[in-house]
Design an enzyme around this catalytic site. Structure first.
Site, PDB file in Angstrom:
ATOM      1  N   LYS A 112       0.834  -1.220   0.000  1.00 57.76           N
ATOM      2  CA  LYS A 112       0.000   0.000   0.000  1.00 57.76           C
ATOM      3  C   LYS A 112       0.863   1.263   0.000  1.00 57.76           C
ATOM      4  O   LYS A 112       0.431   2.312  -0.480  1.00 57.76           O
ATOM      5  CB  LYS A 112      -0.952   0.000   1.200  1.00 57.76           C
ATOM      6  N   LYS A 193      -4.713  -8.510  -6.216  1.00 61.20           N
ATOM      7  CA  LYS A 193      -6.019  -8.820  -5.634  1.00 61.20           C
ATOM      8  C   LYS A 193      -7.031  -7.731  -6.013  1.00 61.20           C
ATOM      9  O   LYS A 193      -6.660  -6.578  -6.221  1.00 61.20           O
ATOM     10  CB  LYS A 193      -5.917  -8.999  -4.115  1.00 61.20           C
ATOM     11  N   LYS A 196     -10.829  -2.253  -3.375  1.00 62.60           N
ATOM     12  CA  LYS A 196     -11.727  -1.083  -3.470  1.00 62.60           C
ATOM     13  C   LYS A 196     -10.995   0.119  -4.031  1.00 62.60           C
ATOM     14  O   LYS A 196     -11.568   0.951  -4.696  1.00 62.60           O
ATOM     15  CB  LYS A 196     -12.171  -0.640  -2.060  1.00 62.60           C
TER      16      LYS A 196
HETATM   17  N1  AQP Z   1      -9.834  -9.569  -3.319  1.00 63.10           N
HETATM   18  C1  AQP Z   1     -10.285 -10.074  -2.189  1.00 63.10           C
HETATM   19  N2  AQP Z   1     -10.634 -11.384  -2.111  1.00 63.10           N
HETATM   20  C2  AQP Z   1     -11.107 -11.915  -0.956  1.00 63.10           C
HETATM   21  N3  AQP Z   1     -11.256 -11.200   0.177  1.00 63.10           N
HETATM   22  C3  AQP Z   1     -10.923  -9.890   0.140  1.00 63.10           C
HETATM   23  N4  AQP Z   1     -10.957  -8.910   1.063  1.00 63.10           N
HETATM   24  C4  AQP Z   1     -10.522  -7.749   0.517  1.00 63.10           C
HETATM   25  N5  AQP Z   1     -10.193  -7.943  -0.748  1.00 63.10           N
HETATM   26  C5  AQP Z   1     -10.418  -9.266  -1.024  1.00 63.10           C
HETATM   27  C6  AQP Z   1     -11.414  -9.101   2.430  1.00 63.10           C
HETATM   28  O1  AQP Z   1     -12.399  -8.119   2.710  1.00 63.10           O
HETATM   29  C7  AQP Z   1     -12.302  -7.751   4.081  1.00 63.10           C
HETATM   30  C8  AQP Z   1     -12.273  -6.276   4.217  1.00 63.10           C
HETATM   31  O2  AQP Z   1     -11.132  -5.708   3.684  1.00 63.10           O
HETATM   32  P1  AQP Z   1     -10.747  -4.222   4.130  1.00 63.10           P
HETATM   33  O3  AQP Z   1     -11.736  -3.257   3.676  1.00 63.10           O
HETATM   34  O4  AQP Z   1     -10.495  -4.162   5.563  1.00 63.10           O
HETATM   35  O5  AQP Z   1      -9.374  -3.970   3.470  1.00 63.10           O
HETATM   36  P2  AQP Z   1      -8.611  -4.596   2.313  1.00 63.10           P
HETATM   37  O6  AQP Z   1      -8.283  -6.024   2.603  1.00 63.10           O
HETATM   38  O7  AQP Z   1      -7.455  -3.724   2.059  1.00 63.10           O
HETATM   39  O8  AQP Z   1      -9.699  -4.545   1.165  1.00 63.10           O
HETATM   40  P3  AQP Z   1      -9.757  -3.717  -0.136  1.00 63.10           P
HETATM   41  O9  AQP Z   1     -11.055  -3.979  -0.756  1.00 63.10           O
HETATM   42  O10 AQP Z   1      -8.557  -3.981  -0.977  1.00 63.10           O
HETATM   43  O11 AQP Z   1      -9.771  -2.224   0.329  1.00 63.10           O
HETATM   44  P4  AQP Z   1      -8.723  -1.072   0.148  1.00 63.10           P
HETATM   45  O12 AQP Z   1      -8.506  -0.971  -1.313  1.00 63.10           O
HETATM   46  O13 AQP Z   1      -9.383   0.122   0.731  1.00 63.10           O
HETATM   47  O14 AQP Z   1      -7.480  -1.462   0.869  1.00 63.10           O
HETATM   48  C9  AQP Z   1     -11.062  -8.449   4.649  1.00 63.10           C
HETATM   49  O15 AQP Z   1     -11.457  -9.601   5.351  1.00 63.10           O
HETATM   50  C10 AQP Z   1     -10.295  -8.818   3.427  1.00 63.10           C
HETATM   51  O16 AQP Z   1      -9.481  -9.957   3.622  1.00 63.10           O
END
Ligand code: AQP
Length: 327
Positions: A112, A193, A196
Site C-alpha cells: 500500500k 487482488k 476497493k
Molecule cells: N480480493 C479479495 N478477495 C477476498 N477477500 C478480500 N478482502 C478484501 N479484498 C479481497 C477481504 O475483505 C475484508 C475487508 O477488507 P478491508 O476493507 O479491511 O481492506 P482490504 O483487505 O485492504 O480490502 P480492499 O477492498 O482492498 O480495500 P482497500 O482498497 O481500501 O485497501 C477483509 O477480510 C479482506 O481480507
C-alpha cells in the site's frame, strides 16, 4: 456461552465481490456457531486520506451491506469503530508492545505504501489497531480474506507477548479463511487482488453493479492463452480467477465445475460466471436498497451495537491497564 468471532471492513470505497465472498458471506454462515462482532473500521479507513462526505456515506452503506447480506442484529453486534473509544486506546498500547521491525515486515503495508507520495504513519501502525479490534473482544475466530493472514498472525504474537510480559489478559484468536473466495483477483490483472481503492473500475465487480455492468466487466476480464478451462493459478491465472468466482457464487466443487466447462470456450465460461453473480447478488442488492431508505433504523442499530461493544471492550481495557500499571 457461544464462542466469539470478530471481523471488520473499511469504509474506504464501494464494496466488491472480494469483500463479499472473502468476508461478509462467511460471517453470515458462521453466525450459526459463533457470537458475531462486526465492525465498520472507519479509523482504519483514515490511514489513507478520505473525502469526509464519502467516508460518512460509505460507513452507512457498509452497515446496510452487512444487514442486507444476512448479518442478524439480534444475534450479532454491528457497530462503528470510532463509536467505541477503547479501540484507539488499546491500539496505542499495542504500539508499545509491537516491535518496529515486525511492523516493517507487513506485506500489506509495503504494497500500500509503494505507489504513494505521502505515507501516513497510521498506515504503518495499522496492524496494531487491527490487533486491538480483535483482542478487545476475547475473540476466538477471525474470518477474513487471505490477505489478512499476516495481520492475524501478528495479533496472536502481540497477545502472547502481552500475556507473558504483563498478565494473561488476551485470548489468542484463530484465523478462518473460506474454502472459496478467500482471494479474488482483479479482473484486469489476475496477479493483483481485487481492491476497493484500485483506480480501475474495470478491475472489480461492485456489489451494486447492474446485471449489464456485470456482464460487460466479466466479458472484458483478462483470460489466458490456450483454450482449456481448468483451475491452475500458476499457468492460467485469469481463467482460474473466473472459476473461483463461479465456485464462490454457486457453491459448487472445483472438480464438478471443471467437468461442467470441459470442451467449452471462454465465451461460455464468462456468460455463466456473469449469470451466477447476477443471481447471487440480486436479492442482496434489493435488501440493500430498501435499507438505505431507512436511515433512522441504521442509526438506531449502530447506536445499539456501539453500546453492546463498548461494554465488552471497556472490561478488557480495564484489565489491560491494570496489568500494565496505568493508574
Ligand atoms: N480480493 C479479495 N478477495 C477476498 N477477500 C478480500 N478482502 C478484501 N479484498 C479481497 C477481504 O475483505 C475484508 C475487508 O477488507 P478491508 O476493507 O479491511 O481492506 P482490504 O483487505 O485492504 O480490502 P480492499 O477492498 O482492498 O480495500 P482497500 O482498497 O481500501 O485497501 C477483509 O477480510 C479482506 O481480507
Amino acid at each position: 456461552m457461544a464462542k466469539r468471532m470478530f471481523s471488520g471492513i473499511q469504509p474506504s470505497g464501494n464494496l466488491h465481490i472480494g469483500n463479499y465472498f472473502g468476508a461478509i458471506r462467511p460471517w453470515v454462515a458462521l453466525q450459526e456457531q459463533y457470537e458475531g462482532i462486526f465492525c465498520i473500521v472507519n479509523l482504519h479507513a483514515i490511514t489513507v486520506v478520505q473525502p469526509p462526505e464519502d467516508l460518512r456515506n460509505w460507513t452507512r452503506e457498509l452497515a446496510a451491506w452487512y444487514l442486507a447480506s444476512g448479518i442478524d442484529p439480534q444475534r450479532s453486534i454491528i457497530f462503528v469503530q470510532s463509536h467505541v473509544p477503547p479501540h484507539a486506546e488499546l491500539g496505542w498500547i499495542l504500539q508499545c508492545v509491537a516491535h518496529f521491525g515486525e511492523l516493517a515486515r507487513m506485506t500489506q503495508f509495503k504494497s500500500k505504501a509503494e505507489d504513494r507520495e505521502v505515507v501516513l504513519a497510521g498506515l504503518f501502525t495499522y496492524p496494531t489497531l487491527m490487533a486491538a479490534d480483535i483482542l478487545l473482544y476475547q475473540t476466538e475466530l477471525v474470518p477474513v480474506g487471505e490477505d489478512q493472514r499476516q495481520h492475524v498472525e501478528l495479533t496472536r504474537d502481540l497477545a502472547d507477548r502481552f500475556n507473558h510480559q504483563y498478565a494473561p489478559v488476551f485470548t489468542l484468536p484463530q484465523l478462518y479463511t473460506p474454502p472459496e473466495g478467500a482471494r479474488i483477483m482483479a479482473l484486469d490483472d489476475p496477479h493483483k487482488k481485487m481492491s476497493k481503492s484500485s483506480p480501475s473500475d474495470a478491475s472489480r465487480i461492485h456489489l451494486l453493479d447492474s446485471p449489464e455492468q456485470i456482464v460487460e466487466k466479466i466479458a472484458h476480464a483478462v483470460t489466458d492463452s490456450g483454450r482449456e478451462i481448468r483451475f491452475d493459478r500458476e499457468t492460467k491465472p485469469g481463467v482460474s480467477n473466473l472459476l473461483e468466482i463461479y465456485a464462490a457464487a454457486t457453491g459448487k466443487e472445483m472438480a464438478e465445475i471443471e467437468a461442467h466447462f470441459a470442451g467449452q470456450g471462454y465465451g461460455t465460461l464468462k456468460r455463466e460466471v456473469a449469470d451466477a453473480l447476477i443471481a447471487e447478488l440480486a436479492p442482496v442488492q434489493d435488501r440493500f436498497r430498501q435499507l438505505m431508505r431507512e436511515n433512522d433504523l441504521l442509526d438506531h442499530l449502530l447506536a445499539e451495537g456501539a453500546q453492546k461493544a463498548q461494554a465488552i471492550a471497556a472490561e478488557t481495557l480495564r484489565r489491560v491497564k491494570d496489568a500494565i500499571g496505568l493508574l
